[in-house]
Design a protein around this motif. Structure first.
Motif, mmCIF file in Angstrom:
data_model
loop_
_atom_site.group_PDB
_atom_site.id
_atom_site.type_symbol
_atom_site.label_atom_id
_atom_site.label_comp_id
_atom_site.label_asym_id
_atom_site.label_seq_id
_atom_site.Cartn_x
_atom_site.Cartn_y
_atom_site.Cartn_z
ATOM 1 N N UNK A 178 23.243 38.093 42.905
ATOM 2 C CA UNK A 178 23.938 37.853 44.141
ATOM 3 C C UNK A 178 22.574 38.171 45.399
ATOM 4 N N UNK A 179 22.710 39.146 46.164
ATOM 5 C CA UNK A 179 21.636 39.372 47.141
ATOM 6 C C UNK A 179 20.296 39.795 46.435
ATOM 7 N N UNK A 180 20.204 40.331 45.355
ATOM 8 C CA UNK A 180 18.967 40.613 44.578
ATOM 9 C C UNK A 180 18.365 39.504 43.787
ATOM 10 N N UNK A 208 34.899 47.337 49.633
ATOM 11 C CA UNK A 208 33.707 48.060 49.851
ATOM 12 C C UNK A 208 32.913 48.008 48.551
ATOM 13 N N UNK A 209 31.866 48.536 48.322
ATOM 14 C CA UNK A 209 30.994 48.683 47.143
ATOM 15 C C UNK A 209 30.817 50.036 46.528
ATOM 16 N N UNK A 210 30.954 50.235 45.465
ATOM 17 C CA UNK A 210 30.504 51.426 44.927
ATOM 18 C C UNK A 210 29.286 51.172 44.130
ATOM 19 N N UNK A 211 28.470 52.155 43.221
ATOM 20 C CA UNK A 211 27.135 51.909 42.573
ATOM 21 C C UNK A 211 27.425 50.938 41.493
ATOM 22 N N UNK A 212 28.330 51.146 40.731
ATOM 23 C CA UNK A 212 28.789 50.227 39.683
ATOM 24 C C UNK A 212 28.946 48.588 40.067
ATOM 25 N N UNK A 213 29.518 48.613 41.024
ATOM 26 C CA UNK A 213 29.729 47.148 41.540
ATOM 27 C C UNK A 213 28.539 46.484 42.179
ATOM 28 N N UNK A 214 27.518 47.260 42.819
ATOM 29 C CA UNK A 214 26.322 46.904 43.369
ATOM 30 C C UNK A 214 25.343 46.584 42.183
ATOM 31 N N UNK A 215 25.542 47.446 41.045
ATOM 32 C CA UNK A 215 24.561 47.215 40.009
ATOM 33 C C UNK A 215 25.047 45.696 39.122
ATOM 34 N N UNK A 216 26.426 45.588 39.354
ATOM 35 C CA UNK A 216 26.724 44.162 38.571
ATOM 36 C C UNK A 216 26.236 42.962 39.532
ATOM 37 N N UNK A 217 26.523 43.261 40.569
ATOM 38 C CA UNK A 217 26.172 42.105 41.601
ATOM 39 C C UNK A 217 24.865 41.785 42.082
ATOM 40 N N UNK A 218 24.001 42.826 42.057
ATOM 41 C CA UNK A 218 22.449 42.662 42.488
ATOM 42 C C UNK A 218 21.842 41.485 42.044
#
Length: 306
Positions: A288-290, A275-285
């Motif tokens: 990737x999806x963003x 799953x995703x935590x906030x730090x992982x989303x910030x790094x991937x965004x």
């Protein structure tokens, strides 16, 4: 085409005393349908009926403010009492109360939602009940808008209502399929009092109405912007037997342009084990999806250089 002969059909068109609604009602009547003309303005509804009947059509007026269940049931009952059945419900009635978010009042929000969204719901529900009881299928044709597809500055209430109408069309297409009732949203773009407020369009609308000048090609093709009569053919098609396999769609029309709007869907996906935590989303965004965010708003008209 024989499939465009609506002589055995009965239709209700809300908000049809003038503008787009009158164009829809007139086109349906010209194709042979008997029409219940509805408007909150009694005189406008009666003038519309006079215009339709003088052209050889069949129509009656039923003045009512759509939104409440009682008004919807009255419209269906009038169609059945006058013409024996109901085959087409076209929900077009609407109002505007434009204002930016921080200035919009509860009343301004509620008024637009009541007429557009609740009015579409109550009228479609009353029509669906009747159509299912009488058998033989039917047509629900609901007016959406580019604002509901993309958002529009100053139109929180209107955009939300029109987006809801598109969602209801998709939902009802599934719920009513077994009864042979189709449900579609039309997305019209035409010269009306509302579009006259757009500075790029206003002089061309004035020239057309005051001097009979045709709309230029850059408007009709490039912007898909035309007269109210240009839009009416889609309503006749959706009311006809030729559209029996068309349901759950948002269909745009205006000027020389006919278009199918996409449904919302995932366009970019990423996965993370656990799953995703906030730090992982910030790094991937951003990678990737963003990486390619979706645009918003109705594009400004592209006026040709003089």
């Amino acid at each position: 085409m024989d499939t465009m002969d609506l002589s055995d059909k009965v239709a209700v068109v809300t908000g049809s005393g003038r503008g787009l609604g009158l164009a829809y009602a007139s086109a349906l009547a010209a194709a042979g349908a008997a029409v219940v003309v509805n408007d909150v303005d009694t005189e406008a509804a009666e003038r519309a009926v006079k215009e339709i009947t003088e052209a050889g059509g069949h129509a009656v007026a039923e003045a009512a403010a759509v939104g409440e269940t009682d008004a919807a049931e009255r419209l269906v009952a009038r169609a059945v009492a006058e013409f024996g059945r109901l085959d087409v419900m076209c929900t077009n009635a609407g109002i505007l109360r434009d204002r930016v978010l921080w200035k919009m009042s509860d009343d301004e929000f509620d008024a637009v939602i009541k007429v557009h969204l609740r009015g579409t719901f109550t009228c479609a529900r009353a029509a669906a009940i009747r159509m299912r009881e009488q058998g033989g299928g039917g047509r629900l044709i609901m007016a959406a808008s580019p604002a509901g597809q993309r958002g529009n500055f100053g139109q929180t209430n209107y955009a939300a209502a029109k987006a809801g109408i598109a969602a209801m069309a998709r939902t009802w297409s599934m719920e009513l399929a077994n009864a042979g009732i189709t449900a579609n949203a039309l997305v019209p773009v035409a010269a009306t009092e509302m579009t006259r407020t757009i500075p790029a369009f206003a002089p061309y609308i004035d020239a057309m109405e005051q001097r009979g000048e045709p709309l230029p090609g850059w408007l009709r093709k490039g912007e898909g912007f035309g007269t109210v009569r240009d839009v009416a053919g889609l309503v006749v098609f959706l009311a006809s037997d030729a559209s029996s396999g068309v349901t759950g769609q948002c269909i745009g029309i205006g000027g020389d342009k006919l278009a199918l709007w996409s449904h919302p869907q995932e366009i970019s996906v990423a996965y993370a084990d656990g799953g995703w935590d906030a730090d992982a989303i910030a790094a991937a965004w951003p990678v990737s999806v963003g990486r390619e965010p979706q645009s918003v708003g109705i594009p400004a008209p592209q006026v040709p250089a003089s």
